[in-house]
Design a protein around this motif. Sequence first.
Motif, short mmCIF file in Angstrom:
data_model
loop_
_atom_site.label_atom_id
_atom_site.label_comp_id
_atom_site.label_asym_id
_atom_site.label_seq_id
_atom_site.Cartn_x
_atom_site.Cartn_y
_atom_site.Cartn_z
N LEU A 175 0.85 -1.20 0.00
CA LEU A 175 0.00 0.00 0.00
C LEU A 175 0.87 1.24 0.00
CD1 LEU A 175 -2.88 -1.01 2.40
CD2 LEU A 175 -2.83 -1.02 -0.09
N GLU A 192 -1.34 6.51 -0.57
CA GLU A 192 -2.65 6.93 -1.07
C GLU A 192 -3.07 8.23 -0.42
OE1 GLU A 192 -2.33 2.94 -2.38
OE2 GLU A 192 -2.20 3.63 -0.33
N ARG A 214 -6.14 5.60 2.82
CA ARG A 214 -4.99 4.72 3.06
C ARG A 214 -5.19 3.95 4.37
NH1 ARG A 214 -1.13 8.28 2.94
NH2 ARG A 214 -0.84 8.60 5.16
N ALA A 243 -10.84 0.40 -3.96
CA ALA A 243 -9.41 0.68 -4.17
C ALA A 243 -8.57 -0.58 -4.01
CB ALA A 243 -8.94 1.76 -3.19
N ARG A 288 -6.27 -2.17 -6.81
CA ARG A 288 -4.86 -2.33 -6.47
C ARG A 288 -4.41 -3.78 -6.72
NH1 ARG A 288 -1.17 0.67 -3.57
NH2 ARG A 288 -2.34 2.27 -4.65
N GLU A 303 -3.38 -3.92 -10.16
CA GLU A 303 -2.13 -3.17 -10.29
C GLU A 303 -0.94 -4.03 -9.83
OE1 GLU A 303 -2.15 0.59 -8.13
OE2 GLU A 303 0.04 0.66 -8.21
N SER A 326 -5.98 -0.04 -13.86
CA SER A 326 -5.93 -0.26 -12.41
C SER A 326 -5.57 1.04 -11.69
CB SER A 326 -4.94 -1.37 -12.06
OG SER A 326 -3.60 -0.95 -12.23
N GLY A 340 -8.55 3.20 -9.30
CA GLY A 340 -8.34 3.02 -7.87
C GLY A 340 -7.96 4.26 -7.10
#
Lengths: 317, 317
Positions: free
Chosen positions: A41, A44, A50, A133, A137, A140, B162, B166
Amino acid sequence: MTAAVTSSDNARPAGAPEDFDFNSYLAARKSEVEAALDAALGPERPESLREAMRYSLLAGGKRLRPILCLAACELAGGDPALAMPTAVALEMIHTMSLIHDDLPAMDNDDLRRGRPTNHKVYGEAVAILAGDALLTRAFEMVALRSPGVPAERLIKVVAELSLVAGAPGLVGGQVVDLESEGKDVDLETLEYIHLHKTGALLKACVITGALIAGADATRIASLGTYARGIGLAFQIVDDILDVTASSDVLGKTAGKDLIADKTTYPKLLGLEESRARARALVEEAKASLSLFKGDGGGLAKAAPLLALADYVIGRDR
Amino acid sequence: MTAAVTSSDNARPAGAPEDFDFNSYLAARKSEVEAALDAALGPERPESLREAMRYSLLAGGKRLRPILCLAACELAGGDPALAMPTAVALEMIHTMSLIHDDLPAMDNDDLRRGRPTNHKVYGEAVAILAGDALLTRAFEMVALRSPGVPAERLIKVVAELSLVAGAPGLVGGQVVDLESEGKDVDLETLEYIHLHKTGALLKACVITGALIAGADATRIASLGTYARGIGLAFQIVDDILDVTASSDVLGKTAGKDLIADKTTYPKLLGLEESRARARALVEEAKASLSLFKGDGGGLAKAAPLLALADYVIGRDR
């Protein structure tokens, strides 16, 4: 540990080499996964998002899904380190489905793993968005953060994740689950729900691990059979624990599925028959790995997945 | 048509060949996109989920995002047919963000495009899940339903999607937007929200189109500049329309952003200055495409994107 279904030897499965220590294996893998989750993470913005993502992603748990992915990659001859971003993606998808399932509009759960659910802490809006998210992610992680894996393999992993997270998987299962509440549900519908809500993701764990390793279709199919067995066994054990365990052990409201009048295996089959079914499914799952005997070293490399199958029915969640 | 900002010649942009008819182009592309969207949703079970997904995905609209993707692919020398699954994916992501943004926990909107919002028809639970399913289906469109495109390009498209869907894109923008309600927001924060909620996705449209075509980094950067300009212009026009148009024209509650005390461009800059800024942004966007002049045929192939830039500030939504 409250064992829902007893298993012969949890620390060393039949066929595994004598020096295989499952508990050490689990602890080592879990620690690697925790570190990878923590690093996954980024910064963000804004902070509330986050925090909400981290709160649920780093809430503990056995990390069974990422470990299954890493173990399958290794069994199929791959480097588990290359599968770590995919393993993290799987845990993100799992976490996202928990956050959304817990929402007031869905299961309306206040507790998860002994802590207030995401929306109780951050509010519904941020909880919905944190789930969104985490889902994106996950893609991603595979597409942008999986160095060293050929694009041909990564795009197959993306395809598998897209199916398991969406209408053909988690979402479809959750919709049928919600629509079944308060209704008399037959075994077929119950298995549909569990195959989609739990089984599909467990299957995706081993299949994506094998895809990262570049496994052939036969080996992928055999791992799929393995995952189907442990997936259903996993859910049966879940249902058994809901009936037998207390809220303290589970960290969520025990018996809630029964209170909400959901159909469960113990309700349909009784406790003993449910346990027997879980045991049989795990034995079938383990047998499906015999294909890998021919890959050299006998079933030594299968030791983690064989032990994980037993673990599924012996776990306390 | 209620033009928010007048444009010199909406049907044929400067530099476009004389035989280019933008209205015919738009109509033809829109019809192709509608057919592709209709075909993209399979036999999801249960029916309520499939209906909820279709309800919002096929609710009309200009289909500006998929058309931008197809046009960028063509400008970069690719076959727009190969970009259609990605174009559909972009519209799915857009639709998903609208469904979730409209939820009671977020903007609490009852109307969207003149019809009841998704959750008003199907309930909150199914609306959340239909959004989740559209988001994952978007990735499925790229990874599993894009025949004829090399995996190296597809995985870059997945990465782009992505990011835009996000925390670094739509979700991040929505969180900041929600947290800004009722507060005095400066221009920097306002542009942050719009770049993330609107601009990022428009940019992803042209970039993914170019990626499918195999465009080089310079061309992708130039299309990124184009998209940034029209993205901000788009949002300024949106804000202007919220002030000047009636609910009938918009199909959603007009002036709602002002009622909710949201910061808007007209509020910060005044109507005239807002219009001037939108016009300047569109001119900058068009200028950034001059790079493609050297690709043969002058700017003829850029005609659709040049016209789309003008269209953005002349549209009635």
